[in-house]
Design an enzyme around this catalytic site. Structure first.
Site: not given
Ligand code: CTP
Length: 412
Positions: A217-220
């Site tokens: 995933g990512n931090r958005s």
């Protein structure tokens, strides 16, 4: 220093009146001065002492109290914004007809402040032709209507008519106020300039499954995309949100398609694109996904000390939408970059807008380790907007809502 603005919160007589307390509190915590006008019916649902304590001001109901102060004129003229939440079918009808048979009705007529209303009623009442006609009249006057959402109603039933969540009503109201302030007093800024426009927004960060319990995933957080959706709603647009793994609540009155992975987002955006005049790709989309998704949980015993993943490229949604755009459709992309040098950052943006083929690119610096207070996951953002030629057309920094409005100014 921020100067306090005066917000009049009108509460009419529906069960959702209890939620108006949260709205009043949020405005007070935001540093605004709040004056509550409750109808007699509203006070059957929520107590005057509660509203006075939370708003930190006396609560007025009666037109014939303090007549010497000409209270409705004083309150109406002093208001920077009037928010009616909940707005019942009856109060909407009175508003449409311009009736002034109580303090709230008189105050509204005596004011030139923008008006935001949050309808709340049963589905049948919301769908009744009389209400539909009244709401059309209000929209044509430039009044911002937030909601209603679809969901659980007072009893065991559910449907359209549930008051929008207080958080969204507050966000939309503050967006209307900010725009009013930035355009100057008396300007026609509060007129919903995006009325009739259909805006499709993607938000959040995609998750690419590794196995049934793990993902890349990512931090958005989705905050900037949701702020765009709320601001577009406040400006009268019809909004569809394609939301991936948001960390913020989804407004119930915005048509929302929940997705998780890049492929799901690709499908949802491609389906919704045909009906959109404007597309904004604010989501952080994973460029790659695991080639195979394990059917069972990956076990250490089976893997050993190192684990290599084979990833395959995801479709570039923005580039695809830009290539297939309908005539007249406007497409805005985001560029999330970690580059710290300002010139280099712009150079990356200029190369990216050519690759993506969109009309505007919102370049923002993101990162986590730097302790940054802007970008992913934070409340604030700082962006530079480039056009197709790579020229800077707008720069904005501040709350994600004010950044959202600067971006929407490009299409207004
Ligand atoms: N985007 C997309 N589909 C992808 C990747 C990104 O639609 N598979 C969109 C994002 O929503 C954003 C824009 O493309 O609007 C730029 O995303 P960004 O992550 O900055 O760029 P990438 O295309 O991923 O390029 P790179 O990672 O090499 O910078």
């Amino acid at each position: 220093m921020k100067t306090a603005r005066t917000i009049v919160v009108g509460i009419t007589g529906g069960i959702a009146a209890y939620k108006a307390v949260s709205i009043v509190r949020a405005f007070v915590l935001n540093g605004d001065s709040v004056h509550v006008i409750a109808t007699e019916a509203a006070l059957r649902f929520v107590g005057k002492p509660t509203l006075e304590a939370i708003s930190r001001n006396p609560v007025h109901t009666d037109l014939y109290e303090g007549v010497s102060e000409v209270r409705h004129v004083t309150i109406g003229q002093g208001a920077d914004l009037i928010v009616i939440a909940p707005a019942t079918a009856n109060s909407i009808a009175k508003l449409a007809a311009g009736l002034a048979d109580d303090l709230l009705g008189n105050t509204i007529l005596a004011s030139t402040a923008p008006l935001v209303i949050a309808p709340a009623m049963h589905t049948e009442m919301w769908n009744n032709p009389a209400t539909v006609a009244n709401v059309t009249v209000l929209r044509s006057r430039g009044i911002t209507i937030v909601g209603p959402g679809v969901g659980r109603l007072t009893g065991t039933d559910s449907g359209a008519g549930r008051m929008e969540e207080p958080e969204t009503i507050v966000a939309v109201s503050l967006a209307v106020l900010d725009r009013q302030a930035s355009a100057g007093e008396g300007a026609a800024s509060a007129v919903p300039d995006l009325a009739g426009r259909r805006v499709l927004i993607s938000a959040g960060g995609t998750r690419e499954a590794l196995d049934p319990v793990r993902f890349l995933g990512n931090r958005s957080s989705g905050k900037q995309g949701v702020a765009l959706a709320q601001a577009a709603l406040a400006r009268g647009a019809t909004v569809t949100l394609v939301a991936a793994n948001l960390e913020v609540p989804v407004p119930t009155s915005i048509t929302t398609v929940l997705v998780s992975s890049a492929l799901e987002m690709h499908e949802a955006m491609s389906l919704a694109a045909a009906a959109a005049d404007v597309i904004i790709m604010a989501a952080a989309v994973a460029d790659y996904r695991p080639k195979t998704v394990q059917r069972g949980k990956i076990k250490k015993e089976d893997v050993g000390d190192t684990l290599s993943l084979e990833l395959v490229k995801n479709p570039d949604i923005l580039a695809g939408l830009s290539a297939a755009r309908a005539p007249g459709q406007l497409i805005i992309g985001f560029a999330a970059e970690t580059e710290t040098d300002a010139e280099q950052l712009l150079a990356l943006g200029r190369a990216k807008i050519v690759r993506k083929g969109c009309d505007y690119l919102v370049v923002n610096r993101v990162g986590h380790a730097s302790g940054s207070t802007v970008g992913f996951g934070t409340e604030r953002n700082a962006v530079t907007v480039l056009d197709r030629h790579g020229d800077i057309v707008n720069e904005a920094s501040g709350s994600k809502m004010s950044v959202a409005n600067c971006i929407l100014d490009l299409i207004g």
